[in-house]
Enzyme design. Structure first.
Site, PDB file in Angstrom:
ATOM      1  NE  ARG A 123      -3.822  -2.361   2.205  1.00 40.19           N
ATOM      2  CZ  ARG A 123      -3.534  -3.576   2.673  1.00 40.19           C
ATOM      3  NH1 ARG A 123      -2.349  -3.782   3.244  1.00 40.19           N
ATOM      4  NH2 ARG A 123      -4.389  -4.560   2.577  1.00 40.19           N
ATOM      5  CD  GLU A 160      -0.071  -5.798  11.991  1.00 35.17           C
ATOM      6  OE1 GLU A 160      -0.571  -4.858  11.333  1.00 35.17           O
ATOM      7  OE2 GLU A 160       1.123  -5.831  12.328  1.00 35.17           O
TER       8      GLU A 160
END
Length: 271
Positions: A123, A160
């Protein structure tokens, strides 16, 4: 730890965001950004960099009026087993909102002064180029292993979502003393940013700041009893405690729950 992380994300309560129409509290479109500080052959002193950053924060605060308007275009979905997965597709679909984000970042880093913008796979490849064009600065990609020739790699790291192989950057794209801005869409546990900072320093560059649209503050320095990853401790262990992280929006004002179609299925895959 993963179950604790998901439980904490599910229970984390957010404050209501402003309900004004987009643009009602935003200033008019920013004028063209002035050129940033010319490249230097040696790293800028830490005190000078801190002063530049403090000066730039006077214009746009985290969770300030502009951030609250933009937050309405960052819906969250249950995705990849995470109750609140924030989707930047919301603001990318709105040209005026996307342009406002570019303007804000360009204004901040014109004031701070940078030489190169490094975007993180993937991104950061969307957000970095328009900001680089606005500032007339080079853009470089930090990609997963095996995607670019003539590259150097950082060590493997954790996020994560799980374990990751190191990031890579082409070895001739960062030179000694260059002031590098690292950009991604979101910072959570900091594993990817930590890997990127290691790459910049490996090639002799100076990381001016790590910038994201969204910063999850819950990972900055949680209590040990929470079971959450601690970003501050990670950066200290990696030797990056001196590098500031800036996010325009925090989870405190991200309250837009995505309108899911009937029969929605979490089909997210780790990638």
């Amino acid at each position: 730890m993963a179950s604790l992380l998901l439980l904490s994300l599910a229970l984390h309560q957010l404050n209501p965001a402003s309900q004004d129409d987009f643009g009602s509290t935003l200033p008019s479109k920013l004028s063209a950004c002035p050129p940033s500080t010319p490249p230097t052959s040696l790293p800028t002193p830490l005190d000078d960099n801190t002063n530049r950053i403090m000066s730039a924060t006077k214009d746009y605060d985290q969770d300030g009026p502009e951030a609250r308007e933009i937050a309405k275009y960052l819906p969250y979905f249950p995705f990849k087993g995470i109750p609140r997965f924030y989707d930047i597709g919301g603001f990318l679909y709105e040209p005026a909102v996307f342009q406002k984000i570019v303007d804000i970042f360009a204004a901040r880093y014109a004031a701070i002064g940078i030489d190169v913008i490094a975007g993180l796979d993937a991104r950061g490849f969307i957000l970095g180029p328009p900001i680089a064009l606005a500032l007339k600065k080079p853009f470089i990609m930090m990609r997963k292993k095996g995607k670019m020739p003539n590259s150097v790699s950082s060590d493997d790291y954790k996020t994560e979502y799980g374990n990751r192989s190191g990031l890579t950057v082409q070895r001739d794209k960062i030179t000694k003393g260059q002031r590098v801005l690292i950009i991604d869409d979101l910072v959570a546990t900091g594993g990817t940013l930590g890997s990127a900072m290691s790459l910049v320093k490996m090639l002799g560059g100076v990381v001016v700041e790590c910038a994201c649209v969204v910063e999850l503050k819950m990972f900055i320095n949680p209590e040990d009893a929470s079971g959450l990853p601690n970003r501050s401790k990670l950066f200290k262990e990696l030797g990056h405690a001196d590098v500031p992280v800036w996010g325009l929006i925090s989870e405190d004002i991200l309250n837009e729950e995505a309108k899911l179609p009937e029969g929605y299925v979490d089909d997210g895959e780790e990638h």
